[in-house]
Write a protein that holds these residues in place. Structure first.
Motif, PDB file in Angstrom:
ATOM      1  N   ARG A 132       0.821  -1.207   0.000  1.00  0.00           N
ATOM      2  CA  ARG A 132       0.000   0.000   0.000  1.00  0.00           C
ATOM      3  C   ARG A 132       0.855   1.256   0.000  1.00  0.00           C
ATOM      4  O   ARG A 132       0.581   2.227  -0.730  1.00  0.00           O
ATOM      5  CB  ARG A 132      -0.937   0.009   1.211  1.00  0.00           C
ATOM      6  CG  ARG A 132      -1.906   1.185   1.222  1.00  0.00           C
ATOM      7  CD  ARG A 132      -2.526   1.387   2.587  1.00  0.00           C
ATOM      8  NE  ARG A 132      -1.536   1.755   3.587  1.00  0.00           N
ATOM      9  CZ  ARG A 132      -1.005   2.979   3.693  1.00  0.00           C
ATOM     10  NH1 ARG A 132      -1.329   3.924   2.824  1.00  0.00           N
ATOM     11  NH2 ARG A 132      -0.136   3.247   4.636  1.00  0.00           N
ATOM     12  N   LEU A 133       1.899   1.254   0.828  1.00  0.00           N
ATOM     13  CA  LEU A 133       2.789   2.412   0.874  1.00  0.00           C
ATOM     14  C   LEU A 133       3.469   2.632  -0.475  1.00  0.00           C
ATOM     15  O   LEU A 133       3.624   3.773  -0.928  1.00  0.00           O
ATOM     16  CB  LEU A 133       3.833   2.220   1.973  1.00  0.00           C
ATOM     17  CG  LEU A 133       3.332   2.328   3.415  1.00  0.00           C
ATOM     18  CD1 LEU A 133       4.412   1.887   4.394  1.00  0.00           C
ATOM     19  CD2 LEU A 133       2.881   3.754   3.734  1.00  0.00           C
ATOM     20  N   SER A 134       3.884   1.544  -1.121  1.00  0.00           N
ATOM     21  CA  SER A 134       4.513   1.660  -2.444  1.00  0.00           C
ATOM     22  C   SER A 134       3.526   2.217  -3.466  1.00  0.00           C
ATOM     23  O   SER A 134       3.888   3.055  -4.308  1.00  0.00           O
ATOM     24  CB  SER A 134       5.026   0.290  -2.907  1.00  0.00           C
ATOM     25  OG  SER A 134       6.072  -0.167  -2.078  1.00  0.00           O
ATOM     26  N   LEU A 135       2.279   1.739  -3.392  1.00  0.00           N
ATOM     27  CA  LEU A 135       1.249   2.232  -4.308  1.00  0.00           C
ATOM     28  C   LEU A 135       1.024   3.723  -4.117  1.00  0.00           C
ATOM     29  O   LEU A 135       1.002   4.499  -5.084  1.00  0.00           O
ATOM     30  CB  LEU A 135      -0.050   1.458  -4.082  1.00  0.00           C
ATOM     31  CG  LEU A 135      -1.300   1.988  -4.810  1.00  0.00           C
ATOM     32  CD1 LEU A 135      -1.087   1.985  -6.322  1.00  0.00           C
ATOM     33  CD2 LEU A 135      -2.517   1.148  -4.434  1.00  0.00           C
ATOM     34  N   ASP A 136       0.847   4.150  -2.867  1.00  0.00           N
ATOM     35  CA  ASP A 136       0.573   5.562  -2.617  1.00  0.00           C
ATOM     36  C   ASP A 136       1.793   6.423  -2.931  1.00  0.00           C
ATOM     37  O   ASP A 136       1.644   7.573  -3.378  1.00  0.00           O
ATOM     38  CB  ASP A 136       0.150   5.754  -1.162  1.00  0.00           C
ATOM     39  CG  ASP A 136      -1.235   5.167  -0.895  1.00  0.00           C
ATOM     40  OD1 ASP A 136      -1.950   4.889  -1.879  1.00  0.00           O
ATOM     41  OD2 ASP A 136      -1.583   4.984   0.285  1.00  0.00           O
ATOM     42  N   ALA A 137       2.998   5.895  -2.687  1.00  0.00           N
ATOM     43  CA  ALA A 137       4.205   6.644  -3.031  1.00  0.00           C
ATOM     44  C   ALA A 137       4.321   6.808  -4.543  1.00  0.00           C
ATOM     45  O   ALA A 137       4.710   7.878  -5.038  1.00  0.00           O
ATOM     46  CB  ALA A 137       5.438   5.933  -2.475  1.00  0.00           C
ATOM     47  N   THR A 138       3.978   5.760  -5.273  1.00  0.00           N
ATOM     48  CA  THR A 138       4.020   5.833  -6.741  1.00  0.00           C
ATOM     49  C   THR A 138       2.990   6.813  -7.266  1.00  0.00           C
ATOM     50  O   THR A 138       3.250   7.590  -8.196  1.00  0.00           O
ATOM     51  CB  THR A 138       3.776   4.439  -7.341  1.00  0.00           C
ATOM     52  OG1 THR A 138       4.764   3.536  -6.848  1.00  0.00           O
ATOM     53  CG2 THR A 138       3.866   4.481  -8.866  1.00  0.00           C
TER      54      THR A 138
END
Length: 319
Positions: A204-210
């Motif tokens: 989730r963090l990777s998705l939101d960071a992207t």
């Protein structure tokens, strides 16, 4: 040189996702993140149930781990010597029955253990104290026959030793059939669930960071559809990949958590705990149930043998 550059690219590729997740996490902590991908309500409910199950295991294990400590009910205020913890009560009674001199009696109480020191349980301590009291009464008993209380204390000591051994058998059964099972659930099954949930959070963090990185300059405040339109093709592709990974991680975590929650192993372990406790109390009841009428019989015999106070008046009163 090419190998060094390739190595550097691999390091960068492995660090960049971690750095992006960390940056996104810090933004969320300080309230600087624009949006946060929400987890499904069913997933959040599963997390709560798994957390509750983990707390149940931790709390009960914290208490029941005392079954691994032999002396958990041993009185802290008594002091027993090495000789006190020598031979078993049964062995001492056997030696005392064959004793023909005061030295033989002393040997029965001071002989070194035949295998290992006797257990430090409450029942074993009672047994040792009762047998010592029985012998002390016998040493000071000068009348013909046996001292009723000394006899009763010896029988009580033998019974308490049996109860103590039954308690140790209970503890061993609880260790192997309950503590081992619940520890496995806590340290293995629940750990797998924690690891799967961590994968979801990282995804989730990777998705939101992207998403945050791919937004155009005017993307702040846009809805999801507008954001996707404003992104470049490459950026949109990156976000879609991260979304697919997030969905896959979430589905995997759901499956793991359901397996942990649905397994009957904790309930089976609890049944084993209760069975072990029941067996111990049943044996203790049987042992003391056999002893009680014997002690009652000794009491009745002693009362019958006592002269009646009125019969001791040999001279009649004359008025």
């Amino acid at each position: 040189m090419d190998k060094f550059q390739a190595f550097g690219k691999n390091i960068t590729a492995s660090i960049s996702p971690f750095a992006g997740r960390t940056q996104q996490y810090l933004k969320e902590q300080f309230g600087q993140a624009d949006d946060k991908t929400q987890l499904p309500p069913d997933y959040i409910e599963l997390e709560k149930r798994v957390d509750a199950l983990k707390q149940v295991h931790q709390k009960l294990l914290q208490v029941t781990s005392q079954y691994t400590n032999e002396a958990y009910d041993y009185p802290p205020n008594i002091r027993e010597s090495f000789n006190d913890l020598g031979r078993t009560i049964t062995e001492k009674v056997h030696l005392l029955s064959n004793a023909s001199s005061p030295s033989d009696v002393q040997t029965a109480f001071t002989a070194p253990p035949s295998a290992k020191p006797q257990p430090k349980t409450f029942n074993h301590a009672i047994a040792r104290a009762a047998l010592a009291g029985s012998q002390l009464l016998n040493e000071t008993h000068s009348s013909a026959g046996e001292d009723p209380l000394a006899t009763a204390l010896e029988k009580y000591a033998l019974s308490e030793e049996k109860v103590g051994e039954a308690r140790l058998a209970q503890d061993a059964q609880i260790q192997s059939r309950f503590l081992a099972g619940w520890s496995t659930t806590l340290n293995t099954n629940l750990m797998f669930a924690t690891r799967a949930r961590k994968g979801v959070e990282n995804s989730r963090l990777s998705l939101d960071a992207t998403k945050a990185k791919s937004r155009s300059g005017g993307g702040r405040g846009m809805n999801i559809d507008d954001e996707m339109v404003s992104m470049s093709e490459d950026a949109r592709h990156d976000v879609e990949q991260k979304e697919d990974d997030f969905v896959a991680q979430t589905e995997e975590a759901v499956g793991v958590m359901k397996n942990v929650l649905d397994t009957p192993e904790p309930l089976r372990n609890l049944a084993d705990l209760i069975a072990a406790q029941l067996e111990f109390h049943k044996k203790a009841y049987e042992i003391l149930g056999e002893l009680a009428p014997v002690i009652d019989g000794l009491q009745v015999e002693q009362e019958v043998s006592l002269p009646h106070p009125l019969l001791s008046l040999s001279t009649p009163l004359i008025f």
